[in-house]
Design a protein around this motif. Structure first.
Motif, PDB file in Angstrom:
ATOM      1  N   ILE A   4       0.881  -1.162   0.000  1.00 43.64           N
ATOM      2  CA  ILE A   4       0.000   0.000   0.000  1.00 43.64           C
ATOM      3  C   ILE A   4       0.917   1.210   0.000  1.00 43.64           C
ATOM      4  O   ILE A   4       1.736   1.378   0.917  1.00 43.64           O
ATOM      5  N   VAL A   5       0.818   2.023  -1.039  1.00 39.61           N
ATOM      6  CA  VAL A   5       1.699   3.174  -1.209  1.00 39.61           C
ATOM      7  C   VAL A   5       0.880   4.447  -0.996  1.00 39.61           C
ATOM      8  O   VAL A   5      -0.124   4.656  -1.674  1.00 39.61           O
ATOM      9  N   LEU A   6       1.315   5.279  -0.072  1.00 40.49           N
ATOM     10  CA  LEU A   6       0.611   6.517   0.231  1.00 40.49           C
ATOM     11  C   LEU A   6       1.358   7.703  -0.372  1.00 40.49           C
ATOM     12  O   LEU A   6       2.566   7.858  -0.163  1.00 40.49           O
ATOM     13  N   ILE A   7       0.628   8.505  -1.151  1.00 36.82           N
ATOM     14  CA  ILE A   7       1.196   9.717  -1.743  1.00 36.82           C
ATOM     15  C   ILE A   7       0.328  10.906  -1.345  1.00 36.82           C
ATOM     16  O   ILE A   7      -0.829  10.741  -0.967  1.00 36.82           O
ATOM     17  N   GLY A   8       0.895  12.101  -1.465  1.00 35.49           N
ATOM     18  CA  GLY A   8       0.139  13.312  -1.171  1.00 35.49           C
ATOM     19  C   GLY A   8       1.056  14.412  -0.668  1.00 35.49           C
ATOM     20  O   GLY A   8       2.257  14.205  -0.465  1.00 35.49           O
ATOM     21  N   MET A   9       0.462  15.568  -0.470  1.00 32.53           N
ATOM     22  CA  MET A   9       1.201  16.737  -0.016  1.00 32.53           C
ATOM     23  C   MET A   9       1.755  16.516   1.390  1.00 32.53           C
ATOM     24  O   MET A   9       1.223  15.722   2.164  1.00 32.53           O
ATOM     25  N   PRO A  10       2.824  17.260   1.723  1.00 36.91           N
ATOM     26  CA  PRO A  10       3.287  17.247   3.108  1.00 36.91           C
ATOM     27  C   PRO A  10       2.117  17.645   4.011  1.00 36.91           C
ATOM     28  O   PRO A  10       1.349  18.539   3.668  1.00 36.91           O
ATOM     29  N   GLY A  77       7.668  10.426   0.435  1.00 38.21           N
ATOM     30  CA  GLY A  77       7.773  11.863   0.591  1.00 38.21           C
ATOM     31  C   GLY A  77       6.867  12.504  -0.444  1.00 38.21           C
ATOM     32  O   GLY A  77       6.558  11.894  -1.480  1.00 38.21           O
ATOM     33  N   GLY A  78       6.407  13.713  -0.180  1.00 39.63           N
ATOM     34  CA  GLY A  78       5.500  14.395  -1.097  1.00 39.63           C
ATOM     35  C   GLY A  78       6.055  14.583  -2.493  1.00 39.63           C
ATOM     36  O   GLY A  78       5.304  14.696  -3.461  1.00 39.63           O
ATOM     37  N   SER A  79       7.380  14.575  -2.615  1.00 40.10           N
ATOM     38  CA  SER A  79       8.015  14.818  -3.910  1.00 40.10           C
ATOM     39  C   SER A  79       8.285  13.553  -4.713  1.00 40.10           C
ATOM     40  O   SER A  79       8.788  13.626  -5.835  1.00 40.10           O
ATOM     41  N   ALA A  80       7.925  12.389  -4.197  1.00 35.52           N
ATOM     42  CA  ALA A  80       8.190  11.126  -4.898  1.00 35.52           C
ATOM     43  C   ALA A  80       7.584  11.110  -6.301  1.00 35.52           C
ATOM     44  O   ALA A  80       8.131  10.484  -7.211  1.00 35.52           O
ATOM     45  N   VAL A  81       6.472  11.817  -6.476  1.00 38.98           N
ATOM     46  CA  VAL A  81       5.778  11.810  -7.769  1.00 38.98           C
ATOM     47  C   VAL A  81       6.544  12.533  -8.866  1.00 38.98           C
ATOM     48  O   VAL A  81       6.164  12.443 -10.038  1.00 38.98           O
ATOM     49  N   TYR A  82       7.624  13.201  -8.538  1.00 38.65           N
ATOM     50  CA  TYR A  82       8.444  13.837  -9.570  1.00 38.65           C
ATOM     51  C   TYR A  82       9.234  12.807 -10.376  1.00 38.65           C
ATOM     52  O   TYR A  82       9.721  13.113 -11.457  1.00 38.65           O
ATOM     53  N   SER A  83       9.386  11.601  -9.837  1.00 44.19           N
ATOM     54  CA  SER A  83      10.141  10.560 -10.540  1.00 44.19           C
ATOM     55  C   SER A  83       9.186   9.524 -11.125  1.00 44.19           C
ATOM     56  O   SER A  83       8.610   8.712 -10.401  1.00 44.19           O
ATOM     57  N   GLU A  84       9.059   9.555 -12.437  1.00 44.97           N
ATOM     58  CA  GLU A  84       8.210   8.577 -13.113  1.00 44.97           C
ATOM     59  C   GLU A  84       8.732   7.160 -12.882  1.00 44.97           C
ATOM     60  O   GLU A  84       7.971   6.222 -12.672  1.00 44.97           O
ATOM     61  N   LYS A  85      10.060   7.028 -12.891  1.00 49.10           N
ATOM     62  CA  LYS A  85      10.693   5.726 -12.686  1.00 49.10           C
ATOM     63  C   LYS A  85      10.358   5.177 -11.292  1.00 49.10           C
ATOM     64  O   LYS A  85      10.017   4.012 -11.137  1.00 49.10           O
ATOM     65  N   ALA A  86      10.444   6.027 -10.285  1.00 49.81           N
ATOM     66  CA  ALA A  86      10.152   5.602  -8.913  1.00 49.81           C
ATOM     67  C   ALA A  86       8.684   5.223  -8.767  1.00 49.81           C
ATOM     68  O   ALA A  86       8.359   4.200  -8.152  1.00 49.81           O
ATOM     69  N   ARG A 133       2.124  19.789  -8.093  1.00 49.01           N
ATOM     70  CA  ARG A 133       2.080  18.378  -7.702  1.00 49.01           C
ATOM     71  C   ARG A 133       0.710  17.733  -7.866  1.00 49.01           C
ATOM     72  O   ARG A 133       0.636  16.536  -8.116  1.00 49.01           O
ATOM     73  N   GLU A 134      -0.350  18.484  -7.714  1.00 46.84           N
ATOM     74  CA  GLU A 134      -1.681  17.891  -7.716  1.00 46.84           C
ATOM     75  C   GLU A 134      -1.948  17.009  -8.941  1.00 46.84           C
ATOM     76  O   GLU A 134      -2.409  15.876  -8.802  1.00 46.84           O
ATOM     77  N   PRO A 135      -1.624  17.477 -10.165  1.00 47.48           N
ATOM     78  CA  PRO A 135      -1.866  16.596 -11.324  1.00 47.48           C
ATOM     79  C   PRO A 135      -1.007  15.332 -11.305  1.00 47.48           C
ATOM     80  O   PRO A 135      -1.418  14.289 -11.827  1.00 47.48           O
ATOM     81  N   LEU A 136       0.163  15.401 -10.694  1.00 50.04           N
ATOM     82  CA  LEU A 136       1.025  14.215 -10.598  1.00 50.04           C
ATOM     83  C   LEU A 136       0.433  13.202  -9.622  1.00 50.04           C
ATOM     84  O   LEU A 136       0.444  11.993  -9.886  1.00 50.04           O
ATOM     85  N   TYR A 137      -0.078  13.686  -8.503  1.00 50.53           N
ATOM     86  CA  TYR A 137      -0.740  12.780  -7.556  1.00 50.53           C
ATOM     87  C   TYR A 137      -1.923  12.097  -8.234  1.00 50.53           C
ATOM     88  O   TYR A 137      -2.118  10.890  -8.097  1.00 50.53           O
ATOM     89  N   GLU A 138      -2.695  12.873  -8.971  1.00 48.81           N
ATOM     90  CA  GLU A 138      -3.869  12.336  -9.687  1.00 48.81           C
ATOM     91  C   GLU A 138      -3.436  11.267 -10.702  1.00 48.81           C
ATOM     92  O   GLU A 138      -4.080  10.233 -10.842  1.00 48.81           O
ATOM     93  N   LYS A 139      -2.352  11.547 -11.395  1.00 52.06           N
ATOM     94  CA  LYS A 139      -1.859  10.648 -12.440  1.00 52.06           C
ATOM     95  C   LYS A 139      -1.508   9.267 -11.892  1.00 52.06           C
ATOM     96  O   LYS A 139      -1.807   8.247 -12.514  1.00 52.06           O
ATOM     97  N   TYR A 140      -0.860   9.233 -10.740  1.00 55.37           N
ATOM     98  CA  TYR A 140      -0.351   7.963 -10.222  1.00 55.37           C
ATOM     99  C   TYR A 140      -1.313   7.251  -9.272  1.00 55.37           C
ATOM    100  O   TYR A 140      -1.118   6.081  -8.970  1.00 55.37           O
ATOM    101  N   ALA A 141      -2.349   7.929  -8.812  1.00 56.13           N
ATOM    102  CA  ALA A 141      -3.243   7.343  -7.808  1.00 56.13           C
ATOM    103  C   ALA A 141      -4.149   6.267  -8.388  1.00 56.13           C
ATOM    104  O   ALA A 141      -4.734   6.436  -9.448  1.00 56.13           O
ATOM    105  N   ASP A 142      -4.250   5.163  -7.657  1.00 52.44           N
ATOM    106  CA  ASP A 142      -5.264   4.153  -7.948  1.00 52.44           C
ATOM    107  C   ASP A 142      -6.546   4.513  -7.194  1.00 52.44           C
ATOM    108  O   ASP A 142      -7.644   4.218  -7.644  1.00 52.44           O
TER     109      ASP A 142
END
Length: 167
Positions: A4-10, A77-86, A133-142
């Motif tokens: 379970i991977v949690l993403i989002g703003m600080p 971390g909130g910035s993880a979504v900057y790396s497509e590879k990660a 960041r918001e569009p990146l969070y949206e992009k990767y979220a299930d």
């Protein structure tokens, strides 16, 4: 069980909620910010101050790509979504849950911006960061959960309900 991977703003509650979810479900827990600090023997803010945003993001991507786990709750971390590879790596064996909060909630909760280790570019405001960041969070979220007005208990219940609906 999948990760379970949690993403989002600080200040969205990723670490706080993540450790309780792991405990409740009998899963392991990893906080990627703590992993970075442990690996480099320095606080996130020290890394940002000495190596800049670019240096920090490289270390964050490295740490995430090194993860080889299952049955683990991962608070990124909130910035993880900057790396497509990660993010691709995290999604391979995990379900990504976006703990969404409004900008108003970020402002209310985030008190220690200068020492928290938040990746801000020169001249960038917290509002700029949020919009970026918001569009990146949206992009990767299930799954996207609005946690803006939630207590920790409310957020935990919402996560558990979403996970139960997937079973």
């Amino acid at each position: 069980m999948k990760n379970i991977v949690l993403i989002g703003m600080p200040s969205a509650g990723k670490s706080t909620v993540g450790v309780i979810i792991a405990k409740n479900l009998g899963m392991d827990f990893i906080d990627t910010d703590v992993l970075i600090q442990t690996r480099h023997g320095r606080l996130l803010q020290d890394i940002l101050n000495t190596q800049g945003a670019g240096g920090f993001l490289e270390k964050e991507e490295e740490a995430i790509l090194s993860l080889a786990c299952q049955n683990t709750v991962i608070a990124t971390g909130g910035s993880a979504v900057y790396s497509e590879k990660a993010m691709k790596h995290l999604k391979e064996d995990g379900i990504v849950i976006y703990l969404y909060i409004t900008m108003k909630t970020v402002n209310k909760r985030l008190r220690n911006l200068k020492t928290r280790g938040v990746v801000l570019s020169k001249g960038q405001t917290l509002e700029d960061l949020y919009r970026e960041r918001e569009p990146l969070y949206e992009k990767y979220a299930d799954i996207k959960l609005d946690c803006s007005n939630n207590s920790i208990e409310d957020t935990l219940e919402a996560v558990h309900c979403q996970l139960a609906s997937l079973s």
